[in-house]
Design a protein around this motif. Structure first.
Motif, PDB file in Angstrom:
ATOM      1  N   VAL A 325       0.768  -1.184  -0.132  1.00 40.87           N
ATOM      2  CA  VAL A 325      -0.108  -0.007  -0.125  1.00 40.87           C
ATOM      3  C   VAL A 325       0.781   1.245  -0.039  1.00 40.87           C
ATOM      4  O   VAL A 325       0.569   2.223  -0.887  1.00 40.87           O
ATOM      5  N   ALA A 326       1.867   1.191   0.927  1.00 33.92           N
ATOM      6  CA  ALA A 326       2.868   2.263   1.071  1.00 33.92           C
ATOM      7  C   ALA A 326       3.371   2.607  -0.774  1.00 33.92           C
ATOM      8  O   ALA A 326       3.334   3.909  -1.070  1.00 33.92           O
ATOM      9  N   ARG A 327       3.695   1.618  -1.137  1.00 28.86           N
ATOM     10  CA  ARG A 327       4.401   1.826  -2.629  1.00 28.86           C
ATOM     11  C   ARG A 327       3.355   2.238  -3.326  1.00 28.86           C
ATOM     12  O   ARG A 327       3.753   3.159  -4.369  1.00 28.86           O
ATOM     13  N   LEU A 328       2.283   1.789  -3.502  1.00 28.17           N
ATOM     14  CA  LEU A 328       0.931   2.155  -4.286  1.00 28.17           C
ATOM     15  C   LEU A 328       0.903   3.683  -4.168  1.00 28.17           C
ATOM     16  O   LEU A 328       0.579   4.363  -5.203  1.00 28.17           O
ATOM     17  N   LEU A 329       1.152   4.453  -2.831  1.00 29.31           N
ATOM     18  CA  LEU A 329       0.876   5.691  -2.618  1.00 29.31           C
ATOM     19  C   LEU A 329       2.037   6.482  -2.915  1.00 29.31           C
ATOM     20  O   LEU A 329       2.121   7.656  -2.920  1.00 29.31           O
ATOM     21  N   GLY A 330       3.200   5.727  -3.155  1.00 24.06           N
ATOM     22  CA  GLY A 330       4.515   6.418  -3.823  1.00 24.06           C
ATOM     23  C   GLY A 330       5.456   6.663  -2.688  1.00 24.06           C
ATOM     24  O   GLY A 330       6.371   7.570  -2.910  1.00 24.06           O
ATOM     25  N   TYR A 331       5.266   5.989  -1.407  1.00 25.65           N
ATOM     26  CA  TYR A 331       6.521   6.104  -0.627  1.00 25.65           C
ATOM     27  C   TYR A 331       7.504   5.047  -0.777  1.00 25.65           C
ATOM     28  O   TYR A 331       7.454   3.969  -1.672  1.00 25.65           O
ATOM     29  N   ARG A 332       8.981   5.495  -0.510  1.00 24.78           N
ATOM     30  CA  ARG A 332       9.791   5.017  -0.860  1.00 24.78           C
ATOM     31  C   ARG A 332      10.964   4.936   0.473  1.00 24.78           C
ATOM     32  O   ARG A 332      10.850   5.928   1.158  1.00 24.78           O
ATOM     33  N   TRP A 333      11.681   3.832   0.696  1.00 26.92           N
ATOM     34  CA  TRP A 333      12.244   3.748   2.087  1.00 26.92           C
ATOM     35  C   TRP A 333      13.556   4.546   2.044  1.00 26.92           C
ATOM     36  O   TRP A 333      14.338   4.635   0.784  1.00 26.92           O
ATOM     37  N   PRO A 334      14.218   4.937   3.072  1.00 23.33           N
ATOM     38  CA  PRO A 334      15.449   5.622   3.105  1.00 23.33           C
ATOM     39  C   PRO A 334      16.603   4.750   2.232  1.00 23.33           C
ATOM     40  O   PRO A 334      17.392   5.434   1.694  1.00 23.33           O
ATOM     41  N   ALA A 335      16.734   3.560   2.397  1.00 21.53           N
ATOM     42  CA  ALA A 335      17.661   2.775   1.963  1.00 21.53           C
ATOM     43  C   ALA A 335      17.587   2.494   0.326  1.00 21.53           C
ATOM     44  O   ALA A 335      18.555   2.469  -0.452  1.00 21.53           O
ATOM     45  N   GLU A 336      16.405   3.081  -0.279  1.00 22.06           N
ATOM     46  CA  GLU A 336      16.121   3.048  -1.601  1.00 22.06           C
ATOM     47  C   GLU A 336      16.697   4.405  -2.237  1.00 22.06           C
ATOM     48  O   GLU A 336      17.042   4.678  -3.357  1.00 22.06           O
ATOM     49  N   GLN A 337      16.835   5.420  -1.211  1.00 21.06           N
ATOM     50  CA  GLN A 337      16.920   7.002  -1.703  1.00 21.06           C
ATOM     51  C   GLN A 337      18.569   7.306  -1.430  1.00 21.06           C
ATOM     52  O   GLN A 337      19.083   8.258  -1.930  1.00 21.06           O
ATOM     53  N   ASP A 338      19.207   6.477  -0.613  1.00 18.44           N
ATOM     54  CA  ASP A 338      20.432   6.485  -0.327  1.00 18.44           C
ATOM     55  C   ASP A 338      21.566   5.663  -1.212  1.00 18.44           C
ATOM     56  O   ASP A 338      21.698   4.489  -0.219  1.00 18.44           O
ATOM     57  N   THR A 339      22.009   5.723  -2.009  1.00 26.10           N
ATOM     58  CA  THR A 339      23.031   4.821  -2.704  1.00 26.10           C
ATOM     59  C   THR A 339      24.206   4.265  -1.826  1.00 26.10           C
ATOM     60  O   THR A 339      24.823   3.492  -2.201  1.00 26.10           O
ATOM     61  N   GLU A 340      24.457   5.261  -0.983  1.00 28.39           N
ATOM     62  CA  GLU A 340      25.822   5.209  -0.342  1.00 28.39           C
ATOM     63  C   GLU A 340      25.597   4.497   1.164  1.00 28.39           C
ATOM     64  O   GLU A 340      26.598   4.047   1.933  1.00 28.39           O
ATOM     65  N   MET A 341      24.459   4.293   1.491  1.00 24.73           N
ATOM     66  CA  MET A 341      23.986   3.494   2.791  1.00 24.73           C
ATOM     67  C   MET A 341      24.716   2.117   2.696  1.00 24.73           C
ATOM     68  O   MET A 341      24.452   1.280   1.799  1.00 24.73           O
TER      69      MET A 341
END
Length: 621
Positions: A325-341
């Motif tokens: 549901v979160a993905r359907l509404l457009g949410y993404r997790w911090p690990a997805e947005q931080d390639t250096e993590m």
């Protein structure tokens, strides 16, 4: 307790100890004594040498203290019974002075090699004004320049836990003039270690090198790589047992945590067997963690055969639908947005697999449960996302349902695990989703379920991160407006129930317009912002957090459930005054007396009129 060290030394040196009964917590019948850790002590004035000829004479050069431990039984009656049967142990009084901090214990402590010889314990920082400077990571979309990752109380579930929160950066703390922020142990940020709570069972996790708060302390090794040995020691339970022999206090002093005996050779051998490749890199299947990969059914586990992380059987637990549901509404997790993590390789692989699910995300973050404005119903869209996830991404390990593709059996299992067995995905979205979402995400929901109070009426899911003033207008006049137009058409066509739906929808429209306007008591109030910076109407600053921004939706008036307002369920959110006292320069320092309190009280449930806000801004201009 450390503060009693000198007192213990004095009693051990000058008096004679005879009997100790450690009762522990629950030693009294009265509930007023709950939380007290009790011991009964029998001693005599004067040292054993002085009493060598007296009634209590034993060997003057090696006086023994007798002791028994009934701390495990829970009730006072059980402890009383235990005092009659528990084994009596003996320890030499003089040797208690050799124990760390001169603690009195019933076992001999081998102090030849303490944990402190290979590791140091480090106190966490004390973020003053916690409710102002700390958020759960899902309260913001992405970690902006104002925020940094924070490590807090672990759960001991898996190798990694306690990674739910974020904190204002030190630059932002200084910029905002927050003077009650105490930084400690900055020199170990970025190092490897083990983070622990100091409370009760002292849960632990592998440390990721971030800022950590004062609910925790971090054990950092010295130059040699003993971390796997230290982790094995802690994981075995032997460490907790050793600490509790020294300190039974609910909140253990951090320095005590390294004064326990540590058999380096033994635990090195254990580590060579359990962690021959070292400790794993960060991984988690828990969507509350900022290291979570973001994939609905992806799974990374510890493989006991290879002694390393691996792809596990695909998940069907109760979080799968929440993630979808979160993905359907457009949410993404911090690990997805931080390639250096830093992540385990398998964890990063699942992060990358999330890319192909991005086209299924709703563009504006408004998804109606019934079909509205030509968009498909939420359940149909969610099914498409789930089917794509399972069909496009067979399990990397070749195991699990993903390799077989999407099926009704998988859906049935997901609904069963979400406490909705035998029912439809559509009714789960309507009836169960939001309450479960609030529970999973610590009553700081980022997907809001707004409805008109009718089970078959207007019902919509909103991505809080996208829901600005413009999208509020879209919700009211486009989505809800379309629904209202259809009900009017149904009334003209003589369709049963349409009049009730129209009345409920128009009532919801009025409430949303009140929130949009933001007149008191439907306003947002942020206690650390001066009057001229308070939000006017529905124009929230996400940095202020869900707790404050969701208030008008819960207080505008109930459409069904008491205290929930126009939300489907009531999150457990309160706007009580925060702990602590504000500095005199705080913008609302003098507000407390209006609410029966004192100056400096951190009041949150205050309301401001539009006129007050507009006048303040006009004066600034």
């Amino acid at each position: 307790m450390t503060s009693y060290k000198k007192f213990r030394e004095k009693l051990l040196q000058q008096d004679t100890w005879h009997l100790i009964a450690r009762l522990g917590e629950g030693g009294f019948d009265s509930s007023a004594a709950a939380g007290a850790f009790v011991a009964m002590i029998n001693l005599s004035r004067g040292s054993s040498v002085q009493q060598a000829e007296g009634l209590f004479a034993e060997r003057a050069d090696g006086h023994l203290i007798r002791g028994m431990d009934v701390s495990e039984p829970r009730t006072a009656a059980e402890k009383a019974a235990g005092l009659l049967t528990t084994e009596i142990k003996s320890v030499e009084q003089a040797k208690q002075l050799d124990n760390p901090d001169a603690v009195i214990v019933f076992q001999i402590i081998d102090a030849d090699f303490l944990l402190s010889k290979v590791a140091t314990i480090n106190y966490g920082s004390k973020p003053g004004q916690t409710d102002r400077v700390i958020r759960y990571h899902w309260e913001l979309f992405g970690i902006t320049v104002k925020w940094q990752l924070l490590e807090s109380t672990p759960s001991s579930l898996g190798h990694y836990s306690g990674k739910e929160k974020i904190c204002l950066t030190l630059d932002e703390v200084e910029k905002q003039g927050i003077t009650q922020f105490g930084i400690r142990s900055a020199d170990i940020w970025g190092k490897n270690g083990i983070i622990q709570s100091q409370i009760r069972e002292m849960p632990y996790s592998i440390y990721c090198g971030m800022l950590f708060d004062n609910n925790t302390s971090v054990l950092v090794q010295d130059e040699v790589n003993y971390l796997p040995s230290l982790f094995s020691f802690i994981k075995s339970g032997a460490y907790l047992s050793a600490v509790r022999k020294l300190n039974q206090k609910l909140d253990v002093a951090a320095h005590t945590m390294v004064k326990v005996p540590f058999d380096l050779d033994h635990w090195t051998k254990v580590a060579e067997e359990k962690y021959p490749n070292g400790l794993p890199k960060p991984y988690s299947n828990d969507p509350t963690q900022w290291i979570f990969h973001g994939h609905p059914y992806g799974s990374v586990v510890w493989d006991e055969k290879t002694k390393w992380t691996a792809h596990g059987s695909l998940r069907t637990d109760d979080t799968v639908l929440q993630v979808a549901v979160a993905r359907l509404l457009g949410y993404r997790w911090p690990a997805e947005q931080d390639t250096e993590m830093e992540l385990a390789d398998e964890q990063r692989e699942w992060v990358n697999r999330c890319e192909t699910l991005l086209p299924f995300a709703d563009e504006d973050g408004i998804v109606c449960i019934p079909p509205v404005r030509g968009e498909a119903a939420a359940a149909d869209r969610l099914l498409n996302l789930l089917a794509a996830a399972y069909n496009l991404h067979p399990s990397p390990s070749g195991r699990g349902a993903g390799g077989e593709g999407w099926s009704n059996d998988i859906l049935a299992e997901l609904l069963k695990n979400a406490s909705h067995a035998g029912k439809s995905l559509e009714t789960w979205l309507r009836d169960k989703f939001f309450a479960q979402h609030c529970k999973l995400f610590q009553n700081r929901p980022f997907i809001w379920h707004i409805w008109d109070g009718l089970r078959d009426g207007f019902s919509v899911l909103i991505n809080y991160h996208k829901f600005d003033a413009k999208l509020m207008e879209s919700l009211i006049y486009l989505y809800l407006g379309d629904w209202i137009t259809r009900q009017k058409q149904d009334i003209a066509a003589g369709i049963d129930g349409a009049e009730e739906k129209l009345a409920a929808a128009e009532n919801l429209k009025k409430k949303l317009e009140l929130i949009k306007k933001g007149e008191a008591p439907h306003d947002i109030f942020v206690r650390w912002k001066p009057l001229q910076e308070q939000p006017i109407g529905w124009n929230p600053d996400l940095n202020d957090g869900v707790r404050l921004n969701i208030r008008p939706f819960m207080t505008v008036g109930n459409v069904k459930k008491k205290g929930a307002g126009i939300l489907h369920d009531k999150p457990n959110i309160k706007w009580n005054k925060d702990r602590g006292k504000d500095v005199e320069t705080a913008p609302w320092y003098h507000l407390g007396p209006e609410y029966g309190g004192k100056e400096g009280d951190r009041i949150n449930d205050h309301h401001l009129t539009l006129a007050e806000k507009l006048t303040a801004r006009k004066n600034i201009e």
